[in-house]
Design an enzyme around this catalytic site. Structure first.
Site, PDB file in Angstrom:
ATOM      1  N   ASN A  24      -3.272   8.407   4.567  1.00 14.85           N
ATOM      2  CA  ASN A  24      -2.003   7.783   4.822  1.00 14.85           C
ATOM      3  C   ASN A  24      -1.941   7.613   6.475  1.00 14.85           C
ATOM      4  O   ASN A  24      -0.941   7.040   6.798  1.00 14.85           O
ATOM      5  CB  ASN A  24      -0.977   8.868   4.280  1.00 14.85           C
ATOM      6  CG  ASN A  24      -1.058   8.468   2.798  1.00 14.85           C
ATOM      7  OD1 ASN A  24      -1.319   7.554   2.258  1.00 14.85           O
ATOM      8  ND2 ASN A  24      -0.061   9.459   2.367  1.00 14.85           N
ATOM      9  N   HIS A  62       0.669   4.346  -2.578  1.00 14.49           N
ATOM     10  CA  HIS A  62       0.190   5.710  -2.014  1.00 14.49           C
ATOM     11  C   HIS A  62       1.401   6.707  -2.411  1.00 14.49           C
ATOM     12  O   HIS A  62       1.123   8.112  -2.756  1.00 14.49           O
ATOM     13  CB  HIS A  62       0.006   5.739  -0.724  1.00 14.49           C
ATOM     14  CG  HIS A  62      -1.512   5.232  -0.545  1.00 14.49           C
ATOM     15  ND1 HIS A  62      -2.111   5.859   0.846  1.00 14.49           N
ATOM     16  CD2 HIS A  62      -2.200   4.303  -0.941  1.00 14.49           C
ATOM     17  CE1 HIS A  62      -3.466   5.286   0.660  1.00 14.49           C
ATOM     18  NE2 HIS A  62      -3.525   4.118  -0.410  1.00 14.49           N
ATOM     19  N   SER A  78       8.350  10.412  -1.329  1.00 16.33           N
ATOM     20  CA  SER A  78       7.812  11.654  -0.660  1.00 16.33           C
ATOM     21  C   SER A  78       6.687  11.197   0.455  1.00 16.33           C
ATOM     22  O   SER A  78       6.626  11.948   1.418  1.00 16.33           O
ATOM     23  CB  SER A  78       7.096  12.451  -1.541  1.00 16.33           C
ATOM     24  OG  SER A  78       6.121  11.963  -2.387  1.00 16.33           O
ATOM     25  N   HIS A  98      -5.400  -5.461  -3.334  1.00 15.22           N
ATOM     26  CA  HIS A  98      -6.227  -5.502  -2.294  1.00 15.22           C
ATOM     27  C   HIS A  98      -6.347  -7.045  -1.704  1.00 15.22           C
ATOM     28  O   HIS A  98      -6.902  -7.273  -0.604  1.00 15.22           O
ATOM     29  CB  HIS A  98      -7.649  -4.889  -2.608  1.00 15.22           C
ATOM     30  CG  HIS A  98      -7.736  -3.563  -2.867  1.00 15.22           C
ATOM     31  ND1 HIS A  98      -8.681  -2.973  -3.042  1.00 15.22           N
ATOM     32  CD2 HIS A  98      -7.006  -2.675  -2.175  1.00 15.22           C
ATOM     33  CE1 HIS A  98      -8.533  -1.457  -3.090  1.00 15.22           C
ATOM     34  NE2 HIS A  98      -7.286  -1.298  -2.451  1.00 15.22           N
ATOM     35  N   ARG A 138       0.779  -1.182  -0.043  1.00 16.59           N
ATOM     36  CA  ARG A 138      -0.058   0.097   0.035  1.00 16.59           C
ATOM     37  C   ARG A 138       0.702   1.251  -0.064  1.00 16.59           C
ATOM     38  O   ARG A 138       0.701   2.277  -0.725  1.00 16.59           O
ATOM     39  CB  ARG A 138      -0.920   0.130   1.194  1.00 16.59           C
ATOM     40  CG  ARG A 138      -1.912   1.423   1.349  1.00 16.59           C
ATOM     41  CD  ARG A 138      -2.819   0.892   2.515  1.00 16.59           C
ATOM     42  NE  ARG A 138      -3.959   1.878   2.471  1.00 16.59           N
ATOM     43  CZ  ARG A 138      -4.080   2.764   3.756  1.00 16.59           C
ATOM     44  NH1 ARG A 138      -3.393   2.177   4.757  1.00 16.59           N
ATOM     45  NH2 ARG A 138      -4.686   3.868   3.588  1.00 16.59           N
TER      46      ARG A 138
END
Length: 319
Positions: free
Chosen positions: A92, A64, A74, A189, A60
């Site tokens: 997040n 992201h 970042s 997922h 994940r």
């Protein structure tokens, strides 16, 4: 997928991040840090043994990171007195296990200082957690540099669990990813977990016509209503996104064909004609899904790549 989760408004446009034309190389560290992948893999494996949630979290994290400013690590930067960072943005806050990347980076700095970027560490770790969970492996293209900008406000550009297929297609297209990439990457997922807040609107007062989202399997809805009771105050309450949550397989797609997608955005993939046939194909053929997932991960890993920049000494702060 990892999982892409955020509560946001359709009125806010997705940030445009064109696919990078950077020429990355699977052999980028062969001369400068030949042990890099082994160091990262061992660190990830040890952490996963200690905490079984690590694989889903690192996968994940990669999604992201790449989906916001491109694959520039970042997401790892800490906030500063004048700036809230990506990791502080609403979707997040539940991204965890940053320590695994920090541990791998510390070992890499000892073995080959100032060589391996944090962005490459995330990309390699994402591949490793998929492979060690029973999924496919692939050659990770490397050579990314680390970004120095991280803003919590940018996390509004992550796809929401309530998105329809048109919204999803739009968001992926702005990152150079097609419909097949959208469906394949959603298959991440299979390792995911979601808190109640990301799907509870499907369980009660869904619309003026339906109390429960009519696209949801009623047996699943009943089970989720018990996990997430009305007025739930347990922030940890939630459910896994498929029944084999620790194994990377195609069970996620099989469940979509039964109306058992937890997110509205997941179940929409089986309802919309633009994506339904792909879901059905992946549900029937796990090998097909594995091949397409690996190819899409390589494409995602090339989004917004920085070729000229810094290699952070510590992943949570710019040099």
């Amino acid at each position: 997928m990892a999982s892409f989760r955020v509560v946001c408004s359709l009125a806010l446009l997705l940030l445009t991040i064109p696919a990078s034309r950077a020429v990355l190389d699977s052999h980028y560290y062969d001369q400068t840090c030949p042990q890099a992948e082994a160091i990262i893999s061992q660190t990830v494996r040890n952490a996963s043994i200690y905490d079984p949630k690590v694989p889903a979290r690192l996968l994940r994290m990669f999604f992201h990171d790449c989906f916001i400013r491109g694959c520039d690590a970042s997401i790892l930067l800490d906030a500063t007195p004048g700036n809230q960072a990506e990791k502080d943005g609403p979707p997040n806050v539940s991204v965890r296990s940053f320590y695994v990347i920090d541990d791998a980076k510390a070992k890499l700095e000892m073995a080959c200082p100032q060589m391996v970027s944090c962005a490459d560490v995330i990309a390699i770790a994402a591949r490793d957690v998929v492979a060690m969970s029973g999924g496919p492996s692939w050659n990770v293209l490397k050579g990314r540099k680390d970004g120095t900008v991280s803003k919590a406000s940018d996390t509004i550009n992550l796809p929401a669990p309530s998105f329809n297929v048109s919204q999803l297609i739009q968001g992926f297209a702005k990152r150079g990813l097609g419909v097949k990439d959208l469906v394949a990457l959603s298959g991440g997922h299979t390792l995911g977990f979601s808190h109640c807040s990301s799907f509870q609107k499907r369980l009660r007062n869904f619309s003026s016509m339906h109390d429960i989202d009519p696209t949801m399997n009623l047996q699943l809805a009943d089970a989720l209503r018990k996990i997430c009771p009305k007025g739930n105050t347990n922030p940890s309450a939630g459910t896994f996104l498929d029944s084999t949550s620790s194994i990377f397989d195609n069970e996620y797609f099989r469940q979509l064909t039964q109306g058992k997608g937890v997110f509205g955005s997941d179940q929409a993939l089986f309802i919309d004609d633009r994506t339904k046939s792909i879901v059905e194909a992946f549900a029937k053929d796990q090998s097909l899904f594995f091949g397409e997932f690996a190819a899409s991960m390589v494409k995602l890993g090339n989004v917004g790549v920085i070729e000229k920049g810094e290699v952070r000494l510590k992943c949570h702060s710019a040099n």
